[in-house]
Each structure stands twice: as C-alpha cells, then as structure tokens.
Design a protein around this motif. Structure first.
Motif, short mmCIF file in Angstrom:
data_model
loop_
_atom_site.label_atom_id
_atom_site.label_comp_id
_atom_site.label_asym_id
_atom_site.label_seq_id
_atom_site.Cartn_x
_atom_site.Cartn_y
_atom_site.Cartn_z
N ASP A 13 -4.49 -66.27 -35.29
CA ASP A 13 -4.94 -67.58 -35.79
C ASP A 13 -6.03 -67.43 -36.84
O ASP A 13 -6.00 -68.11 -37.88
CB ASP A 13 -5.46 -68.44 -34.63
CG ASP A 13 -4.35 -68.88 -33.69
OD1 ASP A 13 -3.24 -69.18 -34.17
OD2 ASP A 13 -4.60 -68.92 -32.47
N VAL A 14 -7.00 -66.55 -36.60
CA VAL A 14 -8.07 -66.34 -37.57
C VAL A 14 -7.48 -65.85 -38.89
O VAL A 14 -7.81 -66.34 -39.97
CB VAL A 14 -9.12 -65.35 -37.03
CG1 VAL A 14 -10.09 -64.93 -38.13
CG2 VAL A 14 -9.88 -65.96 -35.85
N SER A 15 -6.59 -64.87 -38.81
CA SER A 15 -5.97 -64.31 -40.00
C SER A 15 -5.20 -65.37 -40.78
O SER A 15 -5.29 -65.45 -42.01
CB SER A 15 -5.04 -63.16 -39.60
OG SER A 15 -4.53 -62.51 -40.72
N VAL A 35 -12.18 -70.55 -32.85
CA VAL A 35 -10.85 -69.93 -32.89
C VAL A 35 -11.02 -68.44 -32.61
O VAL A 35 -11.59 -67.71 -33.42
CB VAL A 35 -10.19 -70.15 -34.27
CG1 VAL A 35 -8.82 -69.49 -34.32
CG2 VAL A 35 -10.08 -71.64 -34.58
N LEU A 90 -7.68 -68.01 -42.42
CA LEU A 90 -8.38 -67.50 -43.60
C LEU A 90 -7.55 -67.68 -44.86
O LEU A 90 -8.08 -67.68 -45.97
CB LEU A 90 -8.74 -66.02 -43.42
CG LEU A 90 -9.89 -65.74 -42.45
CD1 LEU A 90 -9.98 -64.24 -42.15
CD2 LEU A 90 -11.22 -66.24 -43.00
N ALA A 147 -11.64 -61.77 -32.78
CA ALA A 147 -10.37 -61.36 -33.40
C ALA A 147 -10.25 -59.84 -33.46
O ALA A 147 -9.18 -59.28 -33.24
CB ALA A 147 -10.26 -61.96 -34.79
N MET A 169 -14.26 -69.46 -37.11
CA MET A 169 -13.38 -68.34 -36.82
C MET A 169 -14.22 -67.18 -36.29
O MET A 169 -15.15 -66.73 -36.96
CB MET A 169 -12.60 -67.95 -38.07
CG MET A 169 -11.57 -69.00 -38.45
SD MET A 169 -10.90 -68.78 -40.09
CE MET A 169 -12.22 -69.43 -41.09
N HIS A 184 -6.84 -63.17 -33.14
CA HIS A 184 -6.66 -62.51 -34.43
C HIS A 184 -5.60 -63.20 -35.29
O HIS A 184 -5.83 -63.46 -36.48
CB HIS A 184 -6.28 -61.04 -34.20
CG HIS A 184 -6.24 -60.21 -35.45
ND1 HIS A 184 -5.22 -60.29 -36.37
CD2 HIS A 184 -7.10 -59.27 -35.92
CE1 HIS A 184 -5.45 -59.43 -37.36
NE2 HIS A 184 -6.59 -58.81 -37.11
N SER A 239 -13.12 -60.25 -44.06
CA SER A 239 -12.42 -61.52 -44.26
C SER A 239 -11.01 -61.26 -44.77
O SER A 239 -10.48 -60.14 -44.65
CB SER A 239 -13.21 -62.45 -45.19
OG SER A 239 -12.69 -63.76 -45.14
N PHE A 254 -14.76 -63.73 -35.83
CA PHE A 254 -14.32 -62.41 -36.31
C PHE A 254 -14.48 -61.35 -35.22
O PHE A 254 -13.63 -60.49 -35.05
CB PHE A 254 -15.14 -61.99 -37.54
CG PHE A 254 -14.72 -62.64 -38.83
CD1 PHE A 254 -13.87 -63.72 -38.85
CD2 PHE A 254 -15.20 -62.15 -40.04
CE1 PHE A 254 -13.49 -64.32 -40.04
CE2 PHE A 254 -14.82 -62.72 -41.23
CZ PHE A 254 -13.97 -63.81 -41.25
#
Length: 406
Positions: free
Chosen positions: A49-51, A44, A54, A325, A320, A47, A351, A322
C-alpha cells in the motif's frame, strides 16, 4: 473504519520511539489502514500500500495547486510561521506537477550523476580523515565526530559554502527539521521560523555572489540551469539548497548511527562485515531497511480514495509508515532479522514515485565511504556506552553513539 483508541501506535511514548517495530507488526495484523485521532491521519503500515500510494496521483504533498485552504477544509498556517512555509513550500519535495516537474528537471541539470561522481574522491578522503582522527583519539562520539561532519561538509562543498560558514548549517537544518515531527510545539515552530529567516538570508547573499563570480558549485549550476525558457526563481533556488542540505544529511547522519548501533547489537553480522568488506553495498541497504531513518511520510488526499474497503475522503491526510513497510513479512523474509547479505531488498527508505530522493546516489556513496573507513581504520571499534534515542519519531536517530578504538 472507525477511529481506534487502542492502537499500539504512540509517537510520543519513549518506549514506542525506542522500538516501534512490534507496534507496526500489530498495525499490519489489524488491517491495511487505521485512523489515528491525535494527529487526524490515516496510518498505512503495509509495504504494498505504501509503495502504491507513493505513486498515486490522487495524493499530493501539497493541495494548494488545486485548492485554497478553505476549499480543502483546512486552516491556513499562522501568519507568524510564514518564513518557514515560504522556504518549505517552494522546495520540490513539497510541490506537485507541473511545478515539481519543472523544478526537478532544472535541478537535475545541476545535480547530475557526473557531479556526484566528481565528489566521490572528496567523500572518501574526508571519511578517511574523520575516522583517522577518531582512531587517534582512541574513540569518541561517532555521531559528532564522523556521522554529522561528513554529509554536511559534502553538501556544503557541493553548494560552494565556504568552510568558515559551515558550522551554522547543521543547527539551522536541525531547527527547520523540527517542523516535520507530528504536532510540533510553538517553541519548535519559533526556532524553525528563525532558522528559515537566517538560512534564507545567508543563501540570498551566496546566490548574489555566485551570480557575479560563478564557480563549479551547485549554486552556480542552479543559477545557470535553463530549459525551454524556464529558470529557477531565487526563492526556488534558496528552497532547493535548503532541501538538499536537510534531506541530504539528516537521513545520512541517522542511517550511520542507527546502522552502527544495529551492528553492535548483532555481533555475528558485524564480524561477517569485518571479514568481508565486499558486503558494504548490501550492508548499507539492509541497515537503511532495518532501522529506517525516516519513519513516516505524509500526503494529502486530493480526490477520494479507498483502501481495503475504507473510504478516505478528499481533505484527509495519509501517513505512510516507512519503518513498518520496511519490516513487512509479505515482502521481506524474516524482516526482524538483520541480514547484511539480503539480496532482494526493495526498501522504501528513499521514497518512490516522483518524489524519489534525488540525492540517493550521493547518500549511498557517503554511507559506504564512512563504513569502509571505519572497517579499515578502526577494526576494533566497539560500543563505549549505551546510546539514548532522540525523542523524535518521524526523523529517527540517536543523541550520540559513544565508541572506543584500540
């Protein structure tokens, strides 16, 4: 989405590890999620989607609070790896509620803002001493002379580890952290197991000593932490101490050397920082974003999810990215540029959600202290030799950073 065999993502390719950011741009352009067969993970890169993921409760750092390995369609780790997994799986980073909530609440009683604040003069004094020695020597390796000893000493001081015992902490940590890379080798696993056994035995003795002779240190605070009838078990205390050391210095060490390597490659930004030390707080955030020390964070899919029309089933693993992102142009203006004055900087290097780094305030103090000391005491600091990247992808760092002063 079908498996892509043509993705630019290749965590074992030295060229990719040296500079993964162009490949991330390609991943983001090609979609919001990509299946990567070599690690059996869904990547993934964006940003947003990652955010969101999490904070997504349908994902978890573990699945064992709800499923057996068999129910989840996964194979149990080999029995010979048990010491590593016992140590790792009782730390709050690899737990989900309710255990995560209980342990984080208890640890927070010992790891308070006041505890961190009390350490600040020690951190600054130690950073000054380390940099003064580097200057007296006319230079050296910024990694081994400043970046490593500072956070290791700070965490050891917090935990109450005697100075004579501190030299073993970094090798133990490095061996354990080898298991966080993608598809670690059998030799990496053997080293991690040995380090887990030795580190656990050491901490068991330290905890026994602090039960008899409590002090002002964090181990004594963890022993005393009590809430609504709950206490930490001995294993939870051991795992917490190891997590605080590993997470509490790996990111800081790598953020320091990655950051200075970036500054040397951007002399205009370094000159601006030298001219205005008031930029240090925003510089710390930007350098954490620009070359992210933790590139990838994994979660298990506990209940089916969907990303951009792609169904990801229970039992799958999401990776994810980082680093990607933190370079997403949807969030960061001109993300490939290093801008120490960047004001709007919602990087996710620490994170987010319930697993947001509990040590982030301490890491920021350490990074600012070493940067300030180097700016003040070594204003002519310069690169002495081109550094080599560590071959690791997940935990991103350098083999060393040779510098000269004077």
């Amino acid at each position: 989405m079908a498996a892509r065999s043509d993705l630019a993502f290749d965590p074992w390719d030295p060229a990719f590890v040296a500079d993964p950011y162009p490949a991330y741009a390609e991943l983001r352009a090609r979609g919001r999620v990509h299946y990567y067969e070599p690690t059996d993970q869904w990547l993934v890169p964006h940003h947003a989607d990652v955010s969101a993921l999490l904070r997504e409760r349908r994902l978890g750092r573990t699945y064992q609070h709800r499923f057996t390995h068999e129910d989840f369609g996964r194979t149990a780790p080999p029995p010979e790896h048990e010491p590593f997994h016992t140590l790792n799986d009782h730390g709050m980073l690899d737990l989900e509620p309710p255990d995560h909530t209980r342990i984080r609440r208890l640890v927070s009683k010992a790891f308070t803002p006041r505890t961190v604040e009390r350490l600040t003069p020690y951190v600054r004094g130690l950073a000054d001493d380390l940099v003064s020695r580097l200057v007296e020597a006319g230079g050296g390796d910024l990694l081994t002379d400043v970046a490593e000893p500072l956070p290791v000493a700070v965490i050891a001081e917090m935990l109450g580890v005697p100075e004579a015992d501190r030299a073993q902490l970094r090798p133990w940590s490095a061996d354990i952290c080898g298991m966080y890379e993608l598809n670690p080798s059998q030799e990496t696993a053997r080293q991690a197991v040995r380090a887990s056994v030795e580190f656990s035995a050491y901490l068991r003795e330290l905890i026994a000593l602090r039960r008899k002779e409590p002090g002002e240190d964090l181990v004594s605070g963890l022993i005393a932490a009590y809430d609504e009838g709950d206490r930490l078990t001995e294993q939870e205390m051991i795992s917490t101490c190891v997590l605080l050391l590993n997470a509490g210095h790996e990111a800081t060490v790598n953020a320091t050397v990655n950051g200075w390597w970036a500054l040397f490659r951007h002399p205009d930004q370094l000159a601006a920082l030298r001219a205005d030390h008031g930029l240090v707080p925003s510089a710390v955030e930007e350098l954490m974003r620009y070359d992210t020390p933790l590139q990838l964070f994994e979660r298990w899919v506990l209940d089916d999810i969907e990303i951009d029309g792609t169904s990801i089933p229970r039992g799958a693993e999401v990776a994810m990215l980082f680093g990607s992102a933190n370079h997403d142009p949807a969030v960061f203006t001109d993300p490939e540029s290093l801008d120490l004055t960047r004001a709007d900087n919602p990087h996710i290097s620490f994170s987010a959600g319930i697993h947001y780094c509990i040590g982030a305030p301490l890491a920021r103090i350490e990074l600012a202290a070493s940067m300030t000391a180097l700016l003040e005491k070594a204003p002519t600091l310069r690169l002495a030799a081109e550094p080599e990247r560590k071959p690791n992808f997940v935990i991103r760092g350098l083999e060393g950073l040779s510098v000269e002063v004077g």
